[in-house]
Scaffold this motif. Sequence first.
Motif, PDB file in Angstrom:
ATOM      1  N   CYS A   3     -52.183  65.880  26.831  1.00 56.52           N
ATOM      2  CA  CYS A   3     -50.894  66.155  26.185  1.00 56.52           C
ATOM      3  C   CYS A   3     -51.022  67.296  25.172  1.00 56.52           C
ATOM      4  O   CYS A   3     -50.067  68.020  24.914  1.00 56.52           O
ATOM      5  CB  CYS A   3     -50.396  64.897  25.494  1.00 56.52           C
TER       6      CYS A   3
ATOM      7  N   ALA B 225     -42.545  68.604  23.875  1.00 51.83           N
ATOM      8  CA  ALA B 225     -41.475  68.411  24.866  1.00 51.83           C
ATOM      9  C   ALA B 225     -42.048  67.833  26.155  1.00 51.83           C
ATOM     10  O   ALA B 225     -41.427  66.985  26.799  1.00 51.83           O
ATOM     11  CB  ALA B 225     -40.773  69.737  25.146  1.00 51.83           C
ATOM     12  N   GLY B 226     -43.235  68.293  26.534  1.00 50.07           N
ATOM     13  CA  GLY B 226     -43.875  67.772  27.748  1.00 50.07           C
ATOM     14  C   GLY B 226     -44.147  66.287  27.639  1.00 50.07           C
ATOM     15  O   GLY B 226     -43.854  65.521  28.563  1.00 50.07           O
TER      16      GLY B 226
ATOM     17  N   ARG C 219     -42.738  64.182  25.557  1.00 48.75           N
ATOM     18  CA  ARG C 219     -41.450  63.484  25.440  1.00 48.75           C
ATOM     19  C   ARG C 219     -40.855  63.259  26.848  1.00 48.75           C
ATOM     20  O   ARG C 219     -40.355  62.175  27.159  1.00 48.75           O
ATOM     21  CB  ARG C 219     -40.503  64.327  24.575  1.00 48.75           C
ATOM     22  N   THR C 220     -40.947  64.280  27.688  1.00 47.70           N
ATOM     23  CA  THR C 220     -40.440  64.158  29.064  1.00 47.70           C
ATOM     24  C   THR C 220     -41.231  63.109  29.833  1.00 47.70           C
ATOM     25  O   THR C 220     -40.653  62.298  30.580  1.00 47.70           O
ATOM     26  CB  THR C 220     -40.538  65.518  29.787  1.00 47.70           C
ATOM     27  N   ALA C 221     -42.538  63.108  29.656  1.00 46.97           N
ATOM     28  CA  ALA C 221     -43.372  62.122  30.350  1.00 46.97           C
ATOM     29  C   ALA C 221     -42.952  60.707  29.970  1.00 46.97           C
ATOM     30  O   ALA C 221     -42.798  59.831  30.830  1.00 46.97           O
ATOM     31  CB  ALA C 221     -44.840  62.347  30.000  1.00 46.97           C
TER      32      ALA C 221
ATOM     33  N   GLU D 134     -40.085  59.727  28.792  1.00 49.96           N
ATOM     34  CA  GLU D 134     -38.751  59.452  29.341  1.00 49.96           C
ATOM     35  C   GLU D 134     -38.840  59.052  30.816  1.00 49.96           C
ATOM     36  O   GLU D 134     -38.180  58.120  31.260  1.00 49.96           O
ATOM     37  CB  GLU D 134     -37.854  60.683  29.212  1.00 49.96           C
ATOM     38  N   HIS D 135     -39.658  59.789  31.575  1.00 52.64           N
ATOM     39  CA  HIS D 135     -39.803  59.470  32.996  1.00 52.64           C
ATOM     40  C   HIS D 135     -40.383  58.075  33.174  1.00 52.64           C
ATOM     41  O   HIS D 135     -39.917  57.299  34.007  1.00 52.64           O
ATOM     42  CB  HIS D 135     -40.689  60.513  33.687  1.00 52.64           C
TER      43      HIS D 135
ATOM     44  N   THR E 112     -49.416  66.792  30.855  1.00 51.38           N
ATOM     45  CA  THR E 112     -47.982  66.604  30.646  1.00 51.38           C
ATOM     46  C   THR E 112     -47.322  67.907  30.171  1.00 51.38           C
ATOM     47  O   THR E 112     -46.106  68.032  30.231  1.00 51.38           O
ATOM     48  CB  THR E 112     -47.719  65.502  29.600  1.00 51.38           C
TER      49      THR E 112
ATOM     50  N   PHE F 109     -42.396  66.817  36.796  1.00 49.99           N
ATOM     51  CA  PHE F 109     -41.163  66.646  36.022  1.00 49.99           C
ATOM     52  C   PHE F 109     -40.009  67.475  36.567  1.00 49.99           C
ATOM     53  O   PHE F 109     -38.848  67.187  36.292  1.00 49.99           O
ATOM     54  CB  PHE F 109     -41.385  67.024  34.560  1.00 49.99           C
ATOM     55  N   THR F 110     -40.297  68.549  37.289  1.00 47.30           N
ATOM     56  CA  THR F 110     -39.222  69.374  37.849  1.00 47.30           C
ATOM     57  C   THR F 110     -39.506  69.630  39.327  1.00 47.30           C
ATOM     58  O   THR F 110     -40.648  69.567  39.776  1.00 47.30           O
ATOM     59  CB  THR F 110     -39.099  70.732  37.132  1.00 47.30           C
TER      60      THR F 110
END
Length: 276
Positions: free
Chosen positions: A9, A26-27, A29-31, A33-34, A221, A261-262
């Motif tokens: 991370c 942000a990476g 945080r996205t992880a 969330e997923h 991440t 993530f994308t």
Amino acid sequence: MLIAQITDCHVVERGTLLSGSVDTAAGLRTAVEHVLTMTPRPDAVIATGDLVNDARPEEYDHLVELLAPLRDAGLPLHLVPGNHDDRAEMRARFPDLPATDVAADRLDRVIDDHLGAHGIRLIALDTTVPGQQGGRVTDDQMAWLDGVLASGADVPTLVFQHHPPFVTGIGWMDENTFEGADLQAETLARHDHVVGVVCGHLHRPIVATFGRTAVSCWPSTGAQLALALAGERYLYSDEPGAIALHRWDPRTGLTSHLHQFTGGEPWLPDWAAAMS
Ligand SMILES: [Fe+2]
Ligand SMILES: [Fe+2]
């Protein structure tokens, strides 16, 4: 059982960017969330090191803040350190980590929290060497691992550690050597119930054989390294952040998935649409 793996991370202080350009917060945080919104939701999270970038207290404070939603959701979180981490800083913030261990200052431990519900044991192996980029396992550490595995002879076991014990062909990363790879492979090969070894450190998805089991490492991440097999040095890439999902089924074994993530929007091809 579904185990989500987050790795590398490289969180930095609040309001700053890694290398001045990558928003690693942000990476992560996205992880998170997923992990919390995917279906089915993972049963536990393992984090395979390089959790922060420079092992500063402020970075760990930020890390704790970013991981808090997992704790708030009651999701078990199991950590091992990477070469960018500091064991004392981790111990100070994550009370589940052992205060002492079998030897040295390592954060090795057996995690039986999921044995009852899912029939799998996790072993966290601390491969870090303070002040070094590369990793190692030691004789006493492998003796401990051998004993632990022998004591749970019929218990499927997944090992997680930061450093991958294999050569990748990405030259500048292979310079971070792993001492004791043969010893670890021999130790694991004595125990049929080791279902795999999962790692971080290389910021890329790579799988390899390791003795009689499989070993894999997974993307960061936040920041990926390039597939640089022609000797290029220090190249990063703009591939998306990701987590790994390790699916354990006692009848069919371990299956590991890359979840980026994308770029993963599902769509139905014509032939399938016509059938539905
Ligand atoms: Fe890393
Ligand atoms: Fe690393």
